[in-house]
Design a protein around this motif. Structure first.
Motif, PDB file in Angstrom:
ATOM      1  N   VAL A  13      16.348  19.066  63.267  1.00 44.88           N
ATOM      2  CA  VAL A  13      15.628  20.315  63.540  1.00 44.88           C
ATOM      3  C   VAL A  13      14.798  20.127  64.806  1.00 44.88           C
ATOM      4  N   CYS A  14      14.859  21.110  65.683  1.00 49.16           N
ATOM      5  CA  CYS A  14      14.134  20.984  66.953  1.00 49.16           C
ATOM      6  C   CYS A  14      12.679  21.396  66.783  1.00 49.16           C
ATOM      7  N   PRO A  15      11.742  20.476  66.986  1.00 51.62           N
ATOM      8  CA  PRO A  15      10.333  20.844  66.814  1.00 51.62           C
ATOM      9  C   PRO A  15       9.741  21.374  68.104  1.00 51.62           C
ATOM     10  N   PHE A  16      10.271  22.443  68.616  1.00 50.82           N
ATOM     11  CA  PHE A  16       9.633  22.991  69.814  1.00 50.82           C
ATOM     12  C   PHE A  16       9.236  24.450  69.652  1.00 50.82           C
ATOM     13  N   CYS A  17      10.209  25.353  69.528  1.00 50.60           N
ATOM     14  CA  CYS A  17       9.807  26.762  69.441  1.00 50.60           C
ATOM     15  C   CYS A  17      10.104  27.320  68.054  1.00 50.60           C
ATOM     16  N   GLY A  18       9.655  28.509  67.803  1.00 54.91           N
ATOM     17  CA  GLY A  18       9.747  29.119  66.479  1.00 54.91           C
ATOM     18  C   GLY A  18      11.164  29.383  66.000  1.00 54.91           C
ATOM     19  N   THR A  19      12.157  29.243  66.893  1.00 56.17           N
ATOM     20  CA  THR A  19      13.547  29.431  66.476  1.00 56.17           C
ATOM     21  C   THR A  19      13.981  28.303  65.543  1.00 56.17           C
ATOM     22  N   LEU A  20      13.365  27.148  65.712  1.00 57.58           N
ATOM     23  CA  LEU A  20      13.567  25.984  64.847  1.00 57.58           C
ATOM     24  C   LEU A  20      15.058  25.702  64.623  1.00 57.58           C
ATOM     25  N   CYS A  21      15.813  25.575  65.715  1.00 54.90           N
ATOM     26  CA  CYS A  21      17.251  25.292  65.611  1.00 54.90           C
ATOM     27  C   CYS A  21      17.455  24.036  64.772  1.00 54.90           C
ATOM     28  N   ASP A  22      18.458  24.078  63.877  1.00 56.76           N
ATOM     29  CA  ASP A  22      18.611  22.956  62.945  1.00 56.76           C
ATOM     30  C   ASP A  22      19.951  22.263  63.112  1.00 56.76           C
ATOM     31  N   ASP A  23      20.491  22.313  64.332  1.00 51.94           N
ATOM     32  CA  ASP A  23      21.832  21.759  64.530  1.00 51.94           C
ATOM     33  C   ASP A  23      21.879  20.753  65.672  1.00 51.94           C
ATOM     34  N   LEU A  24      20.743  20.152  65.996  1.00 50.93           N
ATOM     35  CA  LEU A  24      20.736  19.237  67.129  1.00 50.93           C
ATOM     36  C   LEU A  24      21.350  17.892  66.750  1.00 50.93           C
ATOM     37  N   GLU A  25      21.929  17.253  67.740  1.00 49.19           N
ATOM     38  CA  GLU A  25      22.436  15.894  67.544  1.00 49.19           C
ATOM     39  C   GLU A  25      21.704  14.996  68.527  1.00 49.19           C
ATOM     40  N   ASN A  40      23.280  20.113  71.845  1.00 52.49           N
ATOM     41  CA  ASN A  40      23.074  21.437  71.246  1.00 52.49           C
ATOM     42  C   ASN A  40      21.705  22.049  71.551  1.00 52.49           C
ATOM     43  N   GLY A  41      20.723  21.255  71.879  1.00 52.66           N
ATOM     44  CA  GLY A  41      19.381  21.789  72.134  1.00 52.66           C
ATOM     45  C   GLY A  41      19.340  22.530  73.458  1.00 52.66           C
ATOM     46  N   CYS A  42      18.385  23.425  73.591  1.00 55.67           N
ATOM     47  CA  CYS A  42      18.205  24.076  74.882  1.00 55.67           C
ATOM     48  C   CYS A  42      17.373  23.158  75.759  1.00 55.67           C
ATOM     49  N   GLN A  43      17.157  23.612  76.988  1.00 56.60           N
ATOM     50  CA  GLN A  43      16.469  22.765  77.954  1.00 56.60           C
ATOM     51  C   GLN A  43      15.069  22.368  77.478  1.00 56.60           C
ATOM     52  N   ILE A  44      14.314  23.344  76.973  1.00 55.42           N
ATOM     53  CA  ILE A  44      12.922  23.016  76.629  1.00 55.42           C
ATOM     54  C   ILE A  44      12.843  22.150  75.378  1.00 55.42           C
ATOM     55  N   GLY A  45      13.729  22.406  74.415  1.00 61.66           N
ATOM     56  CA  GLY A  45      13.716  21.593  73.197  1.00 61.66           C
ATOM     57  C   GLY A  45      14.114  20.151  73.496  1.00 61.66           C
ATOM     58  N   THR A  46      15.169  20.007  74.313  1.00 60.95           N
ATOM     59  CA  THR A  46      15.650  18.672  74.680  1.00 60.95           C
ATOM     60  C   THR A  46      14.556  17.859  75.358  1.00 60.95           C
ATOM     61  N   ALA A 164      11.586  31.872  76.516  1.00 57.32           N
ATOM     62  CA  ALA A 164      10.668  31.354  75.502  1.00 57.32           C
ATOM     63  C   ALA A 164      11.386  30.849  74.251  1.00 57.32           C
ATOM     64  N   HIS A 165      12.512  31.469  73.920  1.00 62.16           N
ATOM     65  CA  HIS A 165      13.273  31.051  72.721  1.00 62.16           C
ATOM     66  C   HIS A 165      14.747  31.028  73.113  1.00 62.16           C
ATOM     67  N   PRO A 166      15.136  30.125  74.005  1.00 67.08           N
ATOM     68  CA  PRO A 166      16.457  30.238  74.649  1.00 67.08           C
ATOM     69  C   PRO A 166      17.632  30.375  73.688  1.00 67.08           C
ATOM     70  N   ARG A 167      17.620  29.703  72.548  1.00 64.83           N
ATOM     71  CA  ARG A 167      18.810  29.748  71.689  1.00 64.83           C
ATOM     72  C   ARG A 167      18.733  30.865  70.651  1.00 64.83           C
ATOM     73  N   HIS A 168      17.663  31.603  70.644  1.00 66.65           N
ATOM     74  CA  HIS A 168      17.521  32.726  69.722  1.00 66.65           C
ATOM     75  C   HIS A 168      18.668  33.715  69.930  1.00 66.65           C
TER      76      HIS A 168
HETATM   77  S1  SF4 Z   1      15.596  27.528  71.062  1.00 63.54           S
HETATM   78 FE1  SF4 Z   1      15.436  25.570  72.111  1.00 63.54          FE
HETATM   79  S2  SF4 Z   1      13.293  24.993  71.900  1.00 63.54           S
HETATM   80 FE2  SF4 Z   1      13.671  26.610  70.418  1.00 63.54          FE
HETATM   81  S3  SF4 Z   1      14.151  25.494  68.545  1.00 63.54           S
HETATM   82 FE3  SF4 Z   1      16.107  25.952  69.559  1.00 63.54          FE
HETATM   83  S4  SF4 Z   1      16.539  24.137  70.787  1.00 63.54           S
HETATM   84 FE4  SF4 Z   1      14.392  24.054  70.223  1.00 63.54          FE
END
Ligand code: SF4
Lengths: 442, 283
Positions: A13-25, A40-46, A164-168
């Motif tokens: 789970v990406c601990p960056f934005c509120g989208t909280l993507c749960d598919d990162l490797e 799988n993460g976006c630029q800011i999460g990575t 702000a929430h790139p993968r949303h």
């Molecule tokens: S959109 Fe980006 S920053 Fe937000 S949770 Fe997903 S990977 Fe992380």
């Protein structure tokens, strides 16, 4: 060449934005205990994963400021100094919490109660107004999966997810294919309402440029037109009445609509009244079709902070324990207002950096009084702190729970060990609680 | 009238919560007893006598007048829930003065901070200076704000004054505010308040007003689009029977509220003049 031993961890789970993507490797170099690749993460999460790697700006040991300079000390010394500051204060402030996990947040509540402190989280400078409006008029909300599978009309009002929430957009709201939206982007009509022609607006089907700070009037006019009222005016907030009528028709004719609103609504003039009106509009649209709305929460666990504070105290943010029981009043007990009026005499900042985003007058008073910072790395706040307690990154270096923007709790994972003597926010707060209790003679 | 005098010794560093200062709490007590009453300084419980010089005496609540001297801008909650008697503050006063009071009178000879007279249930609050935001407003999450009584503010009031004010003609409750000038969102979500502004008002007066009357004797910076002009009048009759004369433009609204009682006739397009919201602005 040195042989690298790599371990890959899936479903992170990406601990960056509120989208909280749960598919990162995440690929970890086991020997170095460092992140070498994130997929799988976006630029800011990575970037956040990489920033946890050992570097010059990460704290490895606790620090105490003596004669204007930070000196590394032992945990015992640092906790003692921090507890001393908190116990001596008549009106301490505990602020932050949105970028850490729920277990640490509940320890924060416990500490605040013991200290009779003021407890606040970053909602007080982002979506606090949304919470105020929800208290006043309720809110028709849902989980993100519903929007993904059903919505055929998506409005981004005062929010710019591209940045702000790139993968949303890819996971829930724009490009993704849903159960009833088999054709993904082609099955959705996207509207952006914003004063600026943002990157989100540029990929929308309709962009409505509203004058800055006049969103309330526009929503008000839409509501009136929706009720069939002939307005006296030709134009509202820079939008012609014809356009408003067209928009209202679109809203009424869709199968399932959703408004994703951001800080363009909550933090411009009228604040919570913008949300109040948006909620009323959404509610009234349900006379014609299905319509919901969703706040685009920023910090990955600010929703969790609101949840944890609420189930512990009854209130989501801006809580005062000075009289032994929780009281709530944003504007009176919210951090920025307190600091500007210089009404606190010491602060504990947990996983947040108010020095970078509070008004200058508030920051000046923050630095005037004793300051404790719990943070994994150097920030403008921690650089000026009297005591720095180095934390592990929640969701990277320790486990925990976080709430997605739609209040769905997800389990954060530990992918690597924390460097140096860093321990989790929860453990730090537990140590503080024990020490504070000891000093108070409990 | 029996008087109790309180004089602030020095301005407190942190806000002082003095909800104990009401005629209800002080009446019938000796000065020594009054000095021992608890107030809150930050998280510390201190005695009233630590911060105030106190003199005078009283026996009956309705015959009690509390006179407070000094810069009380950091002293909150004076007159909270008072039910009778009188308080005079000679100086600025902090937040929540006279909140939820239901009788008696408070006079502030200075400025008041936010939430003055919040959720007033009765009585009179007079501020001979400016007041902060949320004058007479409902506290967070309450659907019924000020229910009765009068607030007079000589200077300006801040934003969201009288939010969720709740009057009732059958119940003979007419919550009323008279102020010099007003900030934004005056009388938002009003359910039957009477608001008279002697000067100008900022944007969005009467937003989401279901019932109620707002009279602005000056200008409004931005009128909500959902208000509809009815015409010009030379006299306004307020719900409590009082009259105001002068040339005003009458608007009905807020027409964006689903619950609005001002129904528009579908056939004729006319607005029925039932018990709906009204906004009058000087012509
Ligand atoms: S959109 Fe980006 S920053 Fe937000 S949770 Fe997903 S990977 Fe992380």
């Amino acid at each position: 060449m040195v042989e690298r031993k790599i371990k890959t961890i899936y479903d992170v789970v990406c601990p960056f934005c509120g989208t909280l993507c749960d598919d990162l490797e995440v690929d970890i170099d086991i020997k170095e205990d460092s992140v070498i690749e994130v997929r799988n993460g976006c630029q800011i999460g990575t970037k956040k994963f990489f920033s946890s790697n050992p570097s010059g700006h990460r704290y490895l040991k606790p620090r105490i400021k003596t004669n204007g300079e930070h000196k590394e000390v032992s945990w015992d010394e640092a906790i003692d100094a921090a507890a001393d500051i908190l116990v001596k204060a008549k009106r301490p402030l505990l602020y932050g919490f949105s970028s850490t996990e729920c277990e640490a947040q509940s320890k924060g509540v416990e500490l605040a109660e013991i200290l009779g402190a003021i407890l606040d989280n970053t909602a007080s400078v982002c979506h606090g107004p949304s919470l105020l409006a929800i208290q006043d008029v309720g809110a028709p909300l849902s989980t993100l999966g519903e929007y993904k599978n059903r919505a055929d009309l998506v409005i981004f009002w005062g929010s710019n997810p591209v940045h702000a929430h790139p993968r949303h957009l890819g996971r829930y709201s724009e490009f993704v294919r849903g159960y009833f939206r088999k054709d993904g982007r082609n099955d959705r009509f996207i509207i952006v309402v914003d004063p600026r022609n943002t990157h989100t607006a540029q990929i929308a089907d309709l962009f409505i440029q509203v004058k800055p700070n006049e969103d309330y009037e526009l929503i008000n006019a839409i509501r009136a037109v929706l009720r069939g009222v002939e307005l006296d005016v030709k134009e509202v907030s820079g939008v012609s009445i014809e356009k408003i009528r067209e928009l209202v028709d679109m809203l009424k004719l869709c199968n399932f609509g959703v408004i994703f609103f951001g800080m363009g609504l909550t933090q411009t003039l009228a604040h919570h009244r913008n949300i109040d009106a948006a909620i009323c509009l959404t509610r009234e649209l349900n006379d014609h079709t299905k319509f919901l709305l969703e706040p685009m929460r920023g910090h990955y666990n600010v929703t969790g902070a609101n949840q944890v504070f609420t189930w512990n105290t009854g209130y989501a943010y801006s809580i005062d324990f000075s009289r032994g029981y929780p009281r709530y009043n944003p504007g009176e007990f919210s951090s920025v207002d307190l600091l500007i009026k210089d009404e606190v005499d010491s602060s504990l900042i947990v996983a947040s950096d108010p020095a970078s985003n509070f008004p200058a007058a508030a920051v000046k008073n923050l630095f005037k009084h004793p300051l404790i910072s719990i943070d994994p790395h150097e920030t403008p706040t921690s650089a000026f702190a009297d005591v720095v307690l180095p934390a592990a990154f929640a969701g990277i270096e320790c486990e925990g729970t976080a709430y997605r923007m739609d209040s769905v709790p997800l389990r954060l994972r530990k992918v690597k060990n924390a460097p140096g003597e860093c321990i989790s926010d929860k453990e730090i707060l537990e140590k503080l609680i024990i020490k504070v209790k000891e000093k108070l003679g409990e | 009238m029996a008087e109790i005098k309180l004089k602030l010794k020095k301005k407190p560093e942190l806000p002082l919560e003095a909800d104990i200062i009401t005629p209800d709490n002080l009446v019938g007590k000796t000065i020594a007893e009054i000095k021992k009453l608890a107030i809150y300084h930050g998280k510390e419980v201190v005695k009233l006598g630590d911060f105030f010089d106190i003199s005078g005496k009283s026996t009956d609540i309705n015959d009690t007048k509390i006179i407070i001297e000094g810069d009380l801008s950091n002293v909150k909650r004076i007159g909270e829930k008072m039910s009778g008697g009188e308080i005079v503050v000679n100086g600025n006063v902090g937040m929540h003065v006279g909140n939820q009071m239901n009788g008696g009178k408070i006079t502030v000879n200075g400025n008041a901070d936010d939430w003055a007279g919040a959720m007033l249930q009765g009585g009179e609050l007079e501020i001979n200076g400016d007041a902060g935001h949320y004058v007479g407003a409902a506290y967070r999450g309450f659907w019924q704000g000020m229910k009765n009584g009068t607030i007079k503010v000589k200077g300006k009031v801040g934003n969201e004054t009288l939010a969720w004010v709740n009057g009732s003609k059958p119940g003979n409750r007419f919550p009323k505010l008279i102020c010099g000038s007003a900030g934004a969102f005056l009388g938002i979500h009003s359910h039957g308040g009477i608001i008279i502004v002697e000067g100008d008002s900022d944007r969005c007066a009467g937003a989401d007003q279901v019932r109620g009357t707002i009279v602005i004797k000056g200008k409004i910076s931005r009128l909500l689009p959902s208000f509809k002009k009815i015409g010009e009048v030379n006299e306004i009759e307020l719900p409590n029977g009082e009259k105001i004369t002068g040339k005003y433009i009458e608007y009905s609204g807020d027409h964006s509220v689903a619950k609005n009682h001002s129904k528009i006739d579908k056939k004729t397009g006319e607005i029925s003049n039932s018990s709906n919201g009204r906004l009058y602005i000087a012509a």
